[in-house]
Scaffold this motif. Structure first.
Motif, PDB file in Angstrom:
ATOM      1  N   ARG A   1     -59.297 -22.788  10.995  1.00  0.00           N
ATOM      2  CA  ARG A   1     -59.622 -24.157  10.587  1.00  0.00           C
ATOM      3  C   ARG A   1     -59.968 -24.197   9.099  1.00  0.00           C
ATOM      4  O   ARG A   1     -59.489 -25.042   8.345  1.00  0.00           O
ATOM      5  N   LEU A   2     -60.794 -23.242   8.669  1.00  0.00           N
ATOM      6  CA  LEU A   2     -61.249 -23.242   7.271  1.00  0.00           C
ATOM      7  C   LEU A   2     -60.088 -23.003   6.306  1.00  0.00           C
ATOM      8  O   LEU A   2     -59.989 -23.651   5.265  1.00  0.00           O
ATOM      9  N   VAL A   3     -59.242 -22.035   6.679  1.00  0.00           N
ATOM     10  CA  VAL A   3     -58.121 -21.719   5.784  1.00  0.00           C
ATOM     11  C   VAL A   3     -57.226 -22.950   5.648  1.00  0.00           C
ATOM     12  O   VAL A   3     -56.785 -23.303   4.545  1.00  0.00           O
ATOM     13  N   THR A   4     -57.003 -23.626   6.780  1.00  0.00           N
ATOM     14  CA  THR A   4     -56.171 -24.840   6.722  1.00  0.00           C
ATOM     15  C   THR A   4     -56.820 -25.867   5.805  1.00  0.00           C
ATOM     16  O   THR A   4     -56.175 -26.451   4.933  1.00  0.00           O
ATOM     17  N   GLN A   5     -58.143 -26.046   5.978  1.00  0.00           N
ATOM     18  CA  GLN A   5     -58.845 -27.021   5.141  1.00  0.00           C
ATOM     19  C   GLN A   5     -58.730 -26.651   3.669  1.00  0.00           C
ATOM     20  O   GLN A   5     -58.468 -27.497   2.811  1.00  0.00           O
ATOM     21  N   LEU A   6     -58.892 -25.376   3.400  1.00  0.00           N
ATOM     22  CA  LEU A   6     -58.848 -24.896   2.010  1.00  0.00           C
ATOM     23  C   LEU A   6     -57.477 -25.188   1.402  1.00  0.00           C
ATOM     24  O   LEU A   6     -57.361 -25.752   0.309  1.00  0.00           O
TER      25      LEU A   6
END
Length: 1995
Positions: A842-847
């Motif tokens: 999720r975080l990588v996608t957000q980043l």
């Protein structure tokens, strides 16, 4: 190659056309060059013509010859050079002509490369031999100019100018005026040529056209050339900038040359005849007076030339950086002496012309930009590299008087310096202070006042930098710390109290803040300098801060803000004092923090707050979190428990939530007010600072206690900050305009100090990758530095640890907005690897969505910043993710695939730092993500290389290949190796510099990673590297215009060298096998090391270093050493550093051969380098390694060297002397001077060099002292060995003491300390050495006075605690070493010790000697030092009896002090509150907790020796110790005296303290500990031995738990400790048993067996028995084998048996006999032993005797004792019988031991014990048998027999029986001996045996009553007569022995003798009479013929 070593082989043209023609040519040329240098002149002359022809032919290169590439043309030139140097020079002219012809050919024109080679060779030849062929100069000049102007390739035009420059360097005089004008005109034009190499070459020409010394320069010439240079700076790359700077600097520097001013007549100018040399110049006008000689410009005018350009409004940033390149080059060229002389002028130029110019202070960024550039010059160049210590001191004084002291301006008409100047001056002073390390008096006086007053300056930057400088000042001069601290605290208190008064001055709040910064900076020094400060001050500051916080609520917002910042700043700096200080205050702090960081409520979000209120609230939170940050940094993990973590995390969360609330509310606030708050840190800055602090705190506190929801929200907010469009806080309108106008160029070029929110972190740690000088790199870096750090961005930086290494600049904090971004990236990197897969995805996608957001297209700058931030964040996160779980998460395809896609796009970016970062990230990802990912990545990369023609993209792919191999490792990436190598090889051939440079770098990484797996590719790689070297496109000056202008910053040859280096490491030792590979490598490296570019040489030196490791025989080491020595003195810094490294390697390999090559001169040069430029690293290592290896062979030479350095003065010394106008110290210095060192005419030396020289002396003493070579210490021994004394260490004792004296009077603390160390070394090493001239005296006796003199200054007024402590120790060592044994003659030294002791008696602060009153910590430390010094004397008094008298008068004082210091140590150890006040002066509770940490190391070092002293005193039954242990002041004995002590019930007061220390030391000792730890164990046991006596312990041990603890400890020690320790263990056990026996036993005899075995004493016996068993049986039963010496084992056996008997003696009779049986059984094991070589029985028989001793009156109803003895005797005899028929040393040992034991038993038995007849008979039979057998054992048997017979005289019937049985054997033994008595020299053994028997018979005879004596003689005499042989002259030894024995018998009983003689047979009587007559007559031999002898066997 060559047939002989010297024969020169001619060129074989057939090989040239082969496939390896180029390599053949290269190697042929290399070998020809080598031979040309070595061959004899005759050999050269024979083949010179042919060689020259071949060489010229190589240049013309007709087909099939290969093109003469760079290595070929360089080698050809070298060969020609070597030929003309040693052979004929007549053909030189023709050779040059033939090269010129090649250039002149037009139809057809020669090949390009031939023309390049030809012009190059002309240049090289003219450069060396130009003065011999002057006639060629004109033609060469014309050709060169013509070539330069032609449209030839750039490389040819460049070489034409280089050739011109080389020719000018030797043949300038041959140039006519018109040609000269032409040259100057064209060279000037060339300066603005499009091609950089041409510009660089033109610079060289112009430098030679305007030589320094001639007077033809005019101001306009200088200005014109300077203008052109400055114009060129804008577009130039770094190399070209350096060249232009060098030219500009040359022109400017030459204006300083004094010249005679010509007559002011314009016509004459420049008409001077050109052929006049500079030296003729002076004699042109003899009538012109000298006064007219002056420089063209004054130094100030010269510098103004540069500042004028710098300050022009249109000058770009690049040009301004370039102008600083010129400053740097100019000052370097003018040299240190010019800079030192004009330091003030240079500083004032920078201050007045640049810093204060309005052009340079327009924006904050401008100010910092200019400040950074000036600091690079003033600090890194001038301060570190050019100023000697002398001038550094003067510089501080100058800066202080000109700038610091001029604020505030007091007199009318004075103007105070600008704040900008003050900041630069302060920063320079702080740098100089750190460099000096120890400020002398004048500097202290110059600084202490202005620094305090500047704290109240209205400017924030000035205040912060003043605080920092103050901190550096107190760090280097701690003696000033206490006074300054007090004065700042007072000022602050005054300010705070007047904050609220209306009458206060308007700047009072700023003044208060300044004082709080100063206080914070000073408090942060305390942990580094704890001995100088009393701790009550820190407690006082804490209370003050808390009070201010409590009061702040009552005041209005403006005042409260200041108060709160002051309070939290003070608290933050107090946090640096560490856990001991903070612990008691922590609960209060947590409450204060919680109040300052409440949970945000809905009210916070409501509108209606004013800007001022928001600012106040943010300010409070920011200050508070700052204090939390310091707390976490300095008190973790001790105080940061799970609970504290939880509480702090929730507070931090509240703080972050508040910041977010502010951000959401910001748009609703009054925007004008927001902007108005500009001065200082604005409201947005506060918010950013708060945010960065919260993030940093989270990073420090760790995440174990942070909930997942908090972690997730943290990650959201950091991603928003560094990667999303919303994280941008600048003006979005502005950004949109820039984006649409397309004016945005590069993120690195922004000049607003914010750069769209770019991070200031750097991924690339390798700053040194180009081998450039770090100053050049730093100046160059300023072109691309969007964010500049500075102290004033973060006041809390004042509390950081100081960097002690002056070579490295401490990093400084970035601006608040950037700091927040940095902190967010670091927090992201820490948190991401801790998440699970779903969350990470999720975080990588957000980043990635944030970075790719469409909103960013409107803001190009923010887009670029977000891209850099994100890429860096990913790299940092992957670096952190090393744990297994993190690898799984990050390697998961859901995470790795999107990341890889993102990174692939970044990889082909035009920005080099992005390419580097993304390639590393790809490599790291590949290492965690598994094989499939790896293969797909490589496939993608290969496709990219094939399809993407963009050079940056291809370079990025190459980098990624390198990174993948480096991170995945050679094994995993093995299958891809072939593909990778092929791709990289094809990229290396690409002519574009960006591509081939990075491809070569990547290949080097791949080779390193693949290691041995790379072997198959080695030959193809070497071929490729050679080809690269031959290619014109890869040359530094070769290639098309756009290529050649990029390649300057991408030097391909350096990376080629790195590849060769990597190949050498792959080959390893195999390089010796393959001649072809080896010669190619060596030849290539030799070519590269001769290149002009420093960086290439450095890499080549690294290759040679590796080559040396694997094939040292193929390296010419002498040539290398010469080369390195050349580099050491060169101004080319990178080469200096590389050659020092290489020398270190050579010295470590073999220092002795280096001594032969370099000799002392080289070491002197190295020492000179330390003095010359202390920032050069590695020199100390070289010297230290050299000394370590060679000092034993010639210590004297090393001492000379160090003495030369010590005999100079240091700058501090001179400054102090100048200030005091005092000459006495100097005379001493003069008398010590040994003669000037070659390196320095001014006799000063840096103090760090002197310190190093002293450390070398210390090493000399320790190495020689430990070497075990007696001759160095003992003159008599040396003379007996025929060794010359002059070179030995002992001959230098007076010098060493003299040096120590010089050091002790120095002004630098470190030198004084090291001087004392050397003095101690001398005393310890030479204490026992006799005086060579007076044998009975000791050597050091004559040196007592100088030693005293050297110790005296340590007690002077300016002494520091460390020096005092060290000096007290040295005094004690001298008193205790035995040099002076008479107390009356110890004089001053003993007095110093006794006065220190007197001082220690009282409480409170000590003042020793003239030293000022010391702080509490220092007092305690010195008390410890004094007590341990006296303890050393007490310990030494065991060996040195005279010391008893020394210590005796002070025992009553010492005992209580020793005991109480042990008590203090234990209380510090257990962190208990200090016990009640007693003798040691209790620690004051407010700082006891703080002092603990500081004092613990001192206590820990000295407690063992104090304990030892206490133990010795206890053993001596010193009543003082008993009183002290009991806490009594005096020895008044209680009623009942001694017996009462021995019957006491309660332990002494301090029993448990000492017992606890002892117990802990023993419990924590390790079995395989070093000797020191073993010594502590032994001391502890000695103390324990006394402690367990009743008079100390009372009835403590009747308490079972305590006793069992002690027993368990003893059991463990019995199992593990070595013999040396166990000797003391068994004694302690015996002592313990003695103390508890009366309690544990009823005195009856009727105890049951069970009771006996479970009693405490039985345990003691068990331990002794176990120890005995272990030492007797040795290691065979799996016991631990310890390396005890035989002596230790024997001592242990005796001690253990003694203890065993002692313990057993306290049991009843029955039990006692049982235990005796056990002990004797153990001893039997010893008798039975036939394994160990050692003889343990002989020395331990006394133990057996002790076991058998038994009072006769003891009842023994069961006859146990008799049975034991019987058994033991039988065992002995059985052991002997078991040996029958065996031989060897082991058998003899066993028989001997058992016989001795048996005899011992028989002789010590009381008569009451009955022994069986058979046993006696057997025993005597065995002894007789051994007697008669002769051999090894007969002597032992004789001993035994003698012992038994002599013992029988006492009348023991059993023994009388023995005599009867032994007599026949004795007689037979004598008869046997007589049979062999004809030998002139019988063996020693026989003599000894006969002698023993004589003694036995005499004794027996004496004991027989008179009436039986004739019968006795009847037995003895006949056998004695057998020995007589009167006819033999001289008589045999045995004959004489027998006569003597017979005479003694006759004398004893004349009648019996007469009687017996009468009964002899006639011939026997005759022999007897003759012999006796001979002996008594003394002379006259018997005339009768000798009668035949009869051998009697028996009677």
């Amino acid at each position: 190659m060559a047939a002989g070593d010297t024969a020169i082989e001619l060129l074989d043209e057939s090989k040239v056309s082969g496939e390896n023609g180029e390599i053949y040519l290269f190697q042929w040329l290399s070998s020809s060059e080598r031979h040309a240098k070595r061959a004899s002149v005759e050999q050269l002359k024979t083949c010179q013509t042919e060689l020259e022809e071949s060489l010229v032919k190589l240049i013309t290169a007709p087909d099939p010859f290969p093109l003469p590439g760079r290595p070929i043309r360089r080698l050809v030139a070298n060969c020609l050079h070597a030929l003309y140097l040693r052979g004929e020079t007549k053909s030189l002219f023709d050779t040059i002509q033939s090269f010129l012809r090649i250039l002149a050919e037009t139809k057809p024109p020669a090949k390009e490369s031939s023309r390049i080679a030809a012009i190059y060779c002309i240049g090289e030849l003219m450069g060396t031999y130009g003065s011999q062929v002057m006639s060629q100069m004109a033609e060469v000049a014309t050709v060169a100019i013509k070539l330069y102007r032609s449209s030839s390739p750039i490389i040819l035009r460049t070489y034409a100018l280089y050739t011109l420059a080389k020719a000018l360097s030797t043949a300038r005089r041959a140039v006519t005026d018109s040609v000269a004008k032409d040259i100057i005109k064209h060279s000037r034009n060339a300066l603005s040529d499009k091609a950089f190499p041409v510009q660089r070459a033109a610079c060289e020409v112009l430098i030679l056209m305007f030589p320094t010394g001639d007077g033809t320069r005019s101001v306009t010439d200088v200005e014109n050339i300077l203008n052109i240079c400055v114009k060129g700076l804008e577009g130039a790359d770094q190399l070209t900038r350096k060249a232009l700077a060098k030219l500009a600097a040359h022109m400017l520097a030459s204006t300083q040359i004094e010249r005679v001013i010509p007559v002011p007549d314009a016509v004459k100018k420049g008409k001077k005849p050109q052929n006049q040399d500079e030296d003729e110049d002076a004699t042109v006008n003899p009538h012109v007076t000298i006064e007219e000689a002056k420089p063209i410009m004054t130094p100030a005018e010269m510098l103004l030339q540069l500042s004028a350009h710098f300050n022009k409004p249109q000058t770009t940033r690049r040009t301004r950086v370039g102008i600083f390149d010129i400053y740097s080059a100019l000052l370097w060229q003018l040299g240190p002496s010019f800079v030192e002389a004009n330091y003030a002028l240079i500083v004032s130029h920078f201050m007045n012309e640049i810093i204060t110019n309005p052009r340079n202070s327009g924006s904050r960024y401008e100010v910092l930009f200019v400040r950074s550039l000036i600091e690079l010059i003033l600090r890194d160049l001038v301060g570190v590299r050019m100023l000697g210590e002398q001038v550094q001191i003067a510089a501080i004084q100058e800066l202080s008087s000109t700038y610091l002291k001029r604020w505030p301006a007091l007199m009318p008409g004075q103007s105070a310096p600008s704040p900008l100047c003050l900041v630069v001056a302060l920063r320079e002073v702080s740098g100089l202070l750190q460099q000096l390390g120890n400020a002398p008096g004048p500097v202290q006086d110059a600084l202490s006042d202005p620094l305090i007053s500047l704290l109240s300056h209205p400017n924030h930057s000035v205040r912060i930098n003043t605080a920092w400088t103050l901190r550096c000042f107190c760090y280097s001069t701690p003696l000033r710390l206490p006074k300054l601290l007090l004065s700042v605290v007072e000022k602050l208190q005054r300010d705070v109290s007047s904050l609220t008064t209306p009458a206060a001055p308007s700047d009072i709040h700023l003044r208060a803040l300044g004082h709080s910064y100063g206080l914070a900076a000073l408090l942060a020094v305390i942990p580094d300098r704890p001995l100088y400060v009393s701790y009550d001050i820190s407690a006082k500051v804490f209370d003050m801060a808390v009070q201010i916080l409590k009061r702040a609520g009552e005041h209005d917002v403006k005042v409260a803000r200041i108060e709160i910042e002051i309070a939290w700043t003070c608290i933050a700096s107090l946090m640096t004092l560490g856990p001991n200080f903070v612990r008691p205050h922590l609960p209060q702090l947590l409450v204060l923090w919680r109040n300052a960081l409440p949970k945000p409520t809905t009210k916070d979000g409501a509108a209606g707050r004013s800007v001022t209120e928001w600012e106040f609230l943010l300010h409070v939170r920011e200050s508070t979190v700052g204090a939390i940050h310091c707390f976490l940094k300095h008190n973790s993990p001790t105080l940061v428990t799970a609970d504290v973590t939880r509480r702090i995390s929730s507070m931090l969360g509240n703080g972050l939530a508040f910041a977010n609330t502010y951000i959401t509310n910001r748009p609703t606030l009054n925007q004008e007010e927001l902007q108005a708050e500009f001065k200082g840190l604005g409201i947005d800055g506060r918010e950013a600072l708060l945010r960065s602090r919260v993030f940093q705190c989270f990073s420090l506190v760790g995440f174990s206690g942070v909930t997942e929801s908090v972690q997730s929200s943290l990650l959201q907010s950091v991603i928003t900050l560094f990667a999303s469009p919303d994280g941008y806080t600048g003006s979005s309108v502005q950004a949109a305009i820039t984006s649409s106008a397309g004016t945005f160029t590069s993120i690195w070029q922004s000049v607003d100090g914010y750069a769209y929110g770019l991070t200031s972190l750097d991924v690339d740690d390798d700053t040194d990758w180009m081998n450039k000088d770090n100053i050049d790199t730093a100046i160059d870096g300023m072109c691309q530095k969007p964010i500049i750090t500075a102290l004033e961005h973060d006041p809390l930086y004042l509390c950081q640890a100081i960097v002690t290494d002056t070579r490295q600049r401490a990093s400084e904090p970035p601006p608040a907005a950037t700091a927040a971004v940095d902190a967010s990236i670091q927090l992201f990197a820490q948190l991401l690897p801790l998440q699970d897969v779903a969350q990470t995805t999720r975080l990588v996608t957000q980043l990635l969505n944030s970075v790719g957001s469409a909103k960013l297209d409107k803001n190009t700058g923010r887009k670029a910043a977000a891209l850099v931030n994100t890429t860096f964040a990913v790299v940092f996160a992957l670096r952190q993710g090393a744990s297994a779980s993190a690898r799984q998460v990050l390697g998961n395809t859901q995470v790795a695939t999107p990341l890889a896609t993102f990174l692939k796009d970044v990889l082909v970016d035009g920005d080099a730092s992005l390419r580097k970062a993304s390639s590393e990230a790809i490599g790291r990802l590949a290492s965690v993500a598994g094989t499939n990912f790896l293969t797909s990545q490589v496939k993608t990369l290969v496709d990219q290389v094939v399809n993407n023609r963009d050079p940056h993209g291809r370079a990025g792919c190459a980098l990624a290949f390198g990174a993948i191999h480096a991170h995945v490792g050679g094994l995993a990436a093995g299958p891809l190796l072939k593909t990778t190598v092929h791709v990289l090889m094809s990229l290396i051939n690409d002519p574009h510099p960006v591509v081939h440079f990075w491809a070569l770098s990547a290949l080097a990484r791949v080779i390193d990673a693949a290691s041995l797996a790379y072997a198959p590719f080695v030959s193809s790689t070497l071929g490729l590297l050679f080809k690269v070297y031959m290619m014109e496109s890869h040359e530094p000056d070769g290639g098309s215009l756009n290529h050649v202008n990029i390649s300057g910053d991408l030097p391909a040859y350096q990376v080629v060298c790195q590849n060769i280096d990597a190949v050498i490491t792959v080959l390893g030792p195999d390089i010796q096998e393959s001649t072809r590979t080896r010669t190619l490598v060596v030849d290539l490296v030799h070519q590269f090391i001769d290149e002009e570019e420093d960086g290439i040489c450095v890499e080549a030196i690294k290759c040679i270093q590796h080559f040396l490791m694997f094939a040292p025989d193929h390296v010419d080491i002498p040539e290398l050493v010469t080369r390195f020595r050349g580099y050491l003195v060169s101004s080319r810094r990178p080469l200096k550093l590389a050659s020092i490294n290489a020398l270190y390697q050579l010295v470590q390999r073999d220092a002795l051969s280096m001594s032969k090559l370099g000799g002392d001169r080289l070491v002197e040069e190295l020492f000179a380098m330390l003095d010359d430029d202390s920032s050069v690293d590695g020199v100390r290592n070289v010297i230290a390694s050299w000394l370590q290896q060679t000092v034993i062979y010639n210590p004297s030479a090393w001492i000379d060297l160090c003495q030369r350095i010590m005999s100079r003065t240091t700058a501090s010394q001179q400054a102090a002397d100048a200030a005091a106008k005092r000459g006495d110290v100097d005379d001493e210095g003069q008398s010590l001077s040994v003669g000037n060192s070659s390196t320095s005419s001014r006799q000063t030396s840096r103090w760090r060099t002197q310190l190093f020289a002293l450390q070398c002396l210390h090493n000399i003493c320790t190495v020689v002292g430990r070497s075990g070579r007696r001759e160095h210490l003992d003159v008599a021994f040396a003379r007996s060995q025929g060794i010359p004394v002059s070179g030995l260490l002992v001959s230098r004792v007076p010098d060493l003491i003299k040096i120590a004296f010089t050091a002790s009077a120095a002004h630098v603390t470190e030198i004084r300390l090291e001087g004392l160390t050397v003095l101690t070394d001398v005393i310890e090493i030479f204490a026992k050495v006799p005086d060579p001239d007076y044998e009975e005296n000791l050597l050091l006796e004559q040196h007592q006075a100088p030693i005293t003199a050297a110790l005296t200054p340590a007690f002077s007024a300016d002494s520091t605690p460390e020096i005092l402590a060290s000096a007290i120790g040295t005094c004690a060592i001298f008193v205790g070493c035995g040099v002076v044994k008479d107390v009356g003659r110890m004089g001053r030294i003993l007095k110093l010790l006794t006065s220190a002791l007197e001082q220690s008696k009282g409480y409170g602060m000590l003042s020793l000697g003239d030293a000022a009153e010391l702080s509490p910590n220092a007092s305690v430390m010195l008390r410890i030092a004094t007590l341990s010094a006296w303890a050393e004397l007490e310990v030494a008094s065991i060996q040195q009896a005279y010391l008893v008298e020394v210590v005796k008068p002070y025992r009553a004082t010492l005992a209580p002090l020793w005991v109480s210091s042990l008590r203090d140590y234990s209380s510090i150890r257990i962190d208990a509150e200090s016990l009640d006040e007693t003798a040691a002066g209790a620690l004051d509770s407010s700082y006891s907790s703080l002092g603990r940490e500081v004092l613990l190391p001192y206590y820990a070092k000295s407690w063992p020796v104090i304990l030892h002293a206490v133990a010795i005193a206890m053993q001596m039954d010193d009543p003082n110790v008993l009183a002290a242990m009991d806490g009594r002041e005096s020895v008044s004995s209680p009623s009942g005296g001694k017996d009462a002590d021995n019957k006491r019930d309660e332990p002494t007061v301090f029993f448990f303290v000492v017992f606890g220390l002892v117990y802990e030391a023993l419990a924590s000792s390790a079995p395989d500990a070093d000797p020191d730890a073993q010594r502590i164990s032994i001391v502890s046991l000695q103390a324990l031995k006394c402690l367990v006596r009743r008079k100390y312990c009372g009835k403590v041990f009747t308490d079972p738990p305590l006793f069992e603890e002690l027993l368990n400890l003893f059991y463990r020690m019995a199992l593990t400790e070595p013999s040396g320790v166990q000797i003391h263990l068994v004694e302690a056990i015996a002592s313990l048993a003695e103390s508890i026996k009366t309690e544990s036993l009823t005195n009856g005899h009727s105890q049951g067996t069970a009771d006996v075995l479970s009693s405490p004493l039985a345990h003691c016996l068990r331990i002794c028995a176990y120890i005995l068993r272990r030492v007797i049986l040795g290691p065979q039963n799996g016991a631990i084998h310890d390396g005890a010496t035989p002596a230790e084992k024997v001592t242990l056996i005796i001690a253990a048996f003694e203890s065993f008997s002692a313990v057993a003696a306290s049991f009843g009779a029955t039990a006692r006999e049982d235990f005796r049986a056990i002990a004797i059984t153990l001893y039997c094991d010893l008798l039975k032993d036939e394994v160990t070589e050692l003889d343990l029985v002989g020395p331990t028989l006394q133990a057996l005797k002790g076991l058998l001793d038994r009072p006769a009156n003891l009842p023994d109803p069961d006859n146990k004792f008799g049975r034991i003895v019987h058994g033991l005797l039988s065992a002995c005899l059985l052991n002997v019988d078991a040996m029958s028929g065996r031989e060897g040393a082991m058998c003899d040992k066993k028989i001997k031991n058992n016989l001795l034991a048996a005899v011992l038993i028989l002789t010590v038995l009381p008569t009451t014990v009955a022994i069986g007849k058979p046993i006696i008979e057997h025993c005597c039979f065995v002894i007789s048998q051994k007697l008669v057998e002769g051999g090894e054992l007969s002597l032992t048997a004789a001993h035994c027999a003698k012992t038994l017979i002599m013992a029988s005289i006492t009348g023991n019937p059993i023994l009388k029986q023995c005599t009867r049985l032994l007599l026949p054997g004795l007689v037979e033994c004598l008869a046997k001996a007589a049979a062999s008595s004809d030998d002139a020299t019988p063996s020693e053994k026989v003599l000894a045996t006969v002698n023993e028997i004589h003694k036995a018979t005499s004794a027996l005879f004496q004991s027989v009553p008179e009436e039986l004596r004739p019968r006795a003689l009847g037995v003895i005499m006949p056998v004695l007569i057998l020995f007589l042989n009167p006819s033999r002259q001289p008589p045999t030894t045995l004959h004489t022995q027998s006569v003597t024995q017979l005479l003694s018998l006759a004398a004893a009983s004349p009648t019996a003798f007469k009687d017996a003689t009468g009964r002899l047979e006639p011939h026997a009587r005759e022999t007897l009479e003759t012999s006796v007559r001979q002996t008594l007559g003394g002379k006259g031999t018997s005339a009768e013929p000798a009668k035949p002898q009869i051998s009697l066997r028996s009677f």
